[in-house]
Scaffold this active site. Sequence first.
Site, PDB file in Angstrom:
ATOM      1  N   CYS A  56       0.849  -1.198   0.000  1.00 16.17           N
ATOM      2  CA  CYS A  56       0.000   0.000   0.000  1.00 16.17           C
ATOM      3  C   CYS A  56       0.884   1.248   0.000  1.00 16.17           C
ATOM      4  O   CYS A  56       1.881   1.316   0.722  1.00 16.17           O
ATOM      5  CB  CYS A  56      -0.905  -0.011   1.231  1.00 16.17           C
ATOM      6  SG  CYS A  56      -2.036   1.395   1.272  1.00 16.17           S
ATOM      7  N   CYS A  60       0.626   4.581   6.960  1.00 11.33           N
ATOM      8  CA  CYS A  60       0.011   4.369   8.277  1.00 11.33           C
ATOM      9  C   CYS A  60       0.996   3.573   9.140  1.00 11.33           C
ATOM     10  O   CYS A  60       1.347   2.437   8.788  1.00 11.33           O
ATOM     11  CB  CYS A  60      -1.305   3.609   8.124  1.00 11.33           C
ATOM     12  SG  CYS A  60      -2.345   4.289   6.819  1.00 11.33           S
ATOM     13  N   CYS A  63       0.393  -0.093  10.281  1.00 12.99           N
ATOM     14  CA  CYS A  63      -0.124  -1.091   9.352  1.00 12.99           C
ATOM     15  C   CYS A  63       0.958  -1.949   8.693  1.00 12.99           C
ATOM     16  O   CYS A  63       1.858  -1.436   8.028  1.00 12.99           O
ATOM     17  CB  CYS A  63      -0.959  -0.415   8.279  1.00 12.99           C
ATOM     18  SG  CYS A  63      -1.762  -1.627   7.202  1.00 12.99           S
ATOM     19  N   CYS A 100     -16.573  -9.157   5.318  1.00 13.36           N
ATOM     20  CA  CYS A 100     -15.907  -7.865   5.122  1.00 13.36           C
ATOM     21  C   CYS A 100     -14.656  -8.047   4.263  1.00 13.36           C
ATOM     22  O   CYS A 100     -13.772  -8.833   4.614  1.00 13.36           O
ATOM     23  CB  CYS A 100     -15.475  -7.277   6.459  1.00 13.36           C
ATOM     24  SG  CYS A 100     -16.789  -7.213   7.667  1.00 13.36           S
ATOM     25  N   CYS A 132     -19.532  -6.039   3.468  1.00 11.96           N
ATOM     26  CA  CYS A 132     -18.838  -4.805   3.845  1.00 11.96           C
ATOM     27  C   CYS A 132     -17.535  -4.751   3.050  1.00 11.96           C
ATOM     28  O   CYS A 132     -16.939  -5.789   2.756  1.00 11.96           O
ATOM     29  CB  CYS A 132     -18.547  -4.823   5.350  1.00 11.96           C
ATOM     30  SG  CYS A 132     -17.632  -3.383   5.926  1.00 11.96           S
ATOM     31  N   CYS A 192     -19.202   2.222   8.654  1.00 11.52           N
ATOM     32  CA  CYS A 192     -18.504   1.504   9.722  1.00 11.52           C
ATOM     33  C   CYS A 192     -17.229   2.311   9.964  1.00 11.52           C
ATOM     34  O   CYS A 192     -16.390   2.404   9.065  1.00 11.52           O
ATOM     35  CB  CYS A 192     -18.188   0.086   9.254  1.00 11.52           C
ATOM     36  SG  CYS A 192     -17.025  -0.774  10.340  1.00 11.52           S
ATOM     37  N   ARG A 264     -17.794  -3.045  17.718  1.00  9.89           N
ATOM     38  CA  ARG A 264     -17.076  -4.271  17.340  1.00  9.89           C
ATOM     39  C   ARG A 264     -15.739  -4.367  18.064  1.00  9.89           C
ATOM     40  O   ARG A 264     -14.862  -3.517  17.882  1.00  9.89           O
ATOM     41  CB  ARG A 264     -16.867  -4.304  15.812  1.00  9.89           C
ATOM     42  CG  ARG A 264     -16.297  -5.619  15.303  1.00  9.89           C
ATOM     43  CD  ARG A 264     -16.455  -5.755  13.791  1.00  9.89           C
ATOM     44  NE  ARG A 264     -17.837  -5.601  13.408  1.00  9.89           N
ATOM     45  CZ  ARG A 264     -18.302  -4.652  12.589  1.00  9.89           C
ATOM     46  NH1 ARG A 264     -17.484  -3.802  12.034  1.00  9.89           N
ATOM     47  NH2 ARG A 264     -19.586  -4.575  12.329  1.00  9.89           N
TER      48      ARG A 264
HETATM   49  N1  SAM Z   1      -6.697   0.645   3.104  1.00  7.26           N
HETATM   50  C1  SAM Z   1      -7.967   0.839   3.647  1.00  7.26           C
HETATM   51  C2  SAM Z   1      -7.980   1.902   4.719  1.00  7.26           C
HETATM   52  O1  SAM Z   1      -6.952   2.131   5.331  1.00  7.26           O
HETATM   53  O2  SAM Z   1      -9.046   2.461   4.956  1.00  7.26           O
HETATM   54  C3  SAM Z   1      -8.600  -0.424   4.193  1.00  7.26           C
HETATM   55  C4  SAM Z   1      -7.769  -1.450   4.929  1.00  7.26           C
HETATM   56  S1  SAM Z   1      -7.048  -0.933   6.486  1.00  7.26           S
HETATM   57  C5  SAM Z   1      -5.993  -2.297   6.863  1.00  7.26           C
HETATM   58  C6  SAM Z   1      -8.392  -1.038   7.641  1.00  7.26           C
HETATM   59  C7  SAM Z   1      -8.135  -0.681   9.076  1.00  7.26           C
HETATM   60  O3  SAM Z   1      -7.408  -1.730   9.717  1.00  7.26           O
HETATM   61  C8  SAM Z   1      -7.315   0.541   9.382  1.00  7.26           C
HETATM   62  O4  SAM Z   1      -8.052   1.715   9.267  1.00  7.26           O
HETATM   63  C9  SAM Z   1      -6.907   0.306  10.827  1.00  7.26           C
HETATM   64  O5  SAM Z   1      -7.846   0.869  11.700  1.00  7.26           O
HETATM   65  C10 SAM Z   1      -6.928  -1.218  10.937  1.00  7.26           C
HETATM   66  N2  SAM Z   1      -5.582  -1.744  11.194  1.00  7.26           N
HETATM   67  C11 SAM Z   1      -4.572  -1.857  10.298  1.00  7.26           C
HETATM   68  N3  SAM Z   1      -3.467  -2.347  10.883  1.00  7.26           N
HETATM   69  C12 SAM Z   1      -3.758  -2.556  12.183  1.00  7.26           C
HETATM   70  C13 SAM Z   1      -3.013  -3.038  13.298  1.00  7.26           C
HETATM   71  N4  SAM Z   1      -1.742  -3.383  13.191  1.00  7.26           N
HETATM   72  N5  SAM Z   1      -3.637  -3.118  14.491  1.00  7.26           N
HETATM   73  C14 SAM Z   1      -4.927  -2.762  14.605  1.00  7.26           C
HETATM   74  N6  SAM Z   1      -5.685  -2.291  13.599  1.00  7.26           N
HETATM   75  C15 SAM Z   1      -5.106  -2.181  12.397  1.00  7.26           C
HETATM   76 FE1  SF4 Z   2      -2.848   1.118   3.387  1.00  8.42          FE
HETATM   77 FE2  SF4 Z   2      -2.782  -0.121   5.723  1.00  8.42          FE
HETATM   78 FE3  SF4 Z   2      -3.047   2.505   5.634  1.00  8.42          FE
HETATM   79 FE4  SF4 Z   2      -5.091   0.928   4.788  1.00  8.42          FE
HETATM   80  S1  SF4 Z   2      -4.282   1.094   6.873  1.00  8.42           S
HETATM   81  S2  SF4 Z   2      -4.293   2.777   3.801  1.00  8.42           S
HETATM   82  S3  SF4 Z   2      -3.922  -0.777   3.934  1.00  8.42           S
HETATM   83  S4  SF4 Z   2      -1.269   1.336   4.944  1.00  8.42           S
END
Ligand code: SAM
Ligand code: SF4
Length: 342
Positions: A56, A60, A63, A100, A132, A192, A264
């Site tokens: 990606c 973040c 992530c 989802c 979802c 959500c 959730r």
């Molecule tokens: N890329 C899209 C976005 O960021 O909206 C969708 C996928 S993203 C992985 C969805 C959510 O997963 C993120 O907004 C975050 O809240 C959660 N998430 C990702 N990594 C995580 C982690 N290591 N621990 C807890 N929640 C996590």
């Molecule tokens: Fe990309 Fe992860 Fe951020 Fe979603 S949460 S935008 S998958 S880096």
Amino acid sequence: MTETAIRHDWTIREAKALYALPLTELLFRAQSVHRQFHPPDAVQLCTLLSIKTGACPEDCSYCPQSGRNGADVEPERLLTVDEVLSKAKVAREAGATRFCMGAAWRDAREGEQFERVLTMVRGVRDLGMEACCTLGMLTDEQAARLKDAGLTAYNHNLDSSKEFYGEIITTRTYQERLDTISRVAGAGIHVCSGGIIGMGETLGDRLGMLVTLSSLTPHPESVPINALVAVEGTPLEDQPPVEPLELVRMCALARLMLPQSMVRLSAGRSRLNREAQLLAFMAGANSIFYGDKLLTTGNPDVEADMAMLRDAGMRALVPATDHAAAGTEPLPVTSAAPAPAE
Ligand code: SAM
Ligand code: SF4
Ligand code: DTB
């Protein structure tokens, strides 16, 4: 108890005062509100699938799927419709009622990939499940097309407070998040939206996120509360684990401030024992991610979740809309409480 108002004007000060209550009092208040809006014995089972993993472009810091982080995640192309629907069938067999689909995108793709996602959504709905998606930012047209395909809800997390957001993500703004949420709601799709605790934020940041969510009209249909899964190779890999009672309190605050929403209990459940999870249900959590995997990290085994619900005499929630449409009674639940030993 007097009827609970749906409020859009919560303040951090009020939220902090609730948070500081003795846990027994906080749980009592949250459970009292919970019972005005939700059955006390039912938990929604949602299964997650990563339909497009890793690489990606966003940064973040929590992530494992960010291409800028060093987590050991093998990038994968967008799955085929057949691959996704076969996983959805397995989830349905296991008792999930919502499926989802998550994609590691900054924004939803155009063209064939978006058409494929629409076919996945239609396929999941045809299986009788709620669908979802979480695909990143959307245009108005994409939101409208997802709605037409039958999408039930769109996940787009605020993740934290406006003030803390820049500490964890620099490649997009809080306002962009709010804009996408408003497009989703404008298209008639349930929102959500929730966040993560345990990233180094303050209590004020955690409650600030709930204040912002409660300022939305309508309130989000569901609010995922994730405890950070600190994945090796991400900038947050050394964050200490969230104290379980903090997660319980956060669920209680979400319940009190967002009475109608599904709360959730999301990522981080693997670190909680059954008793902590049941306290979170007492606090008003009424939905879980159900299935052995989240997107790239682990989740409690299906068997362990079934045993937990069975031993607690709880049941899987069956979406009211499906009942009304089908004119049916709730499905018998595979996790029905066992008869006590004679
Ligand atoms: N890329 C899209 C976005 O960021 O909206 C969708 C996928 S993203 C992985 C969805 C959510 O997963 C993120 O907004 C975050 O809240 C959660 N998430 C990702 N990594 C995580 C982690 N290591 N621990 C807890 N929640 C996590
Ligand atoms: Fe990309 Fe992860 Fe951020 Fe979603 S949460 S935008 S998958 S880096
Ligand atoms: C949400 O709030 N939590 C889910 C879902 N929405 C998409 C994702 C949790 C991801 C945890 C880290 C992983 O498994 O990659």
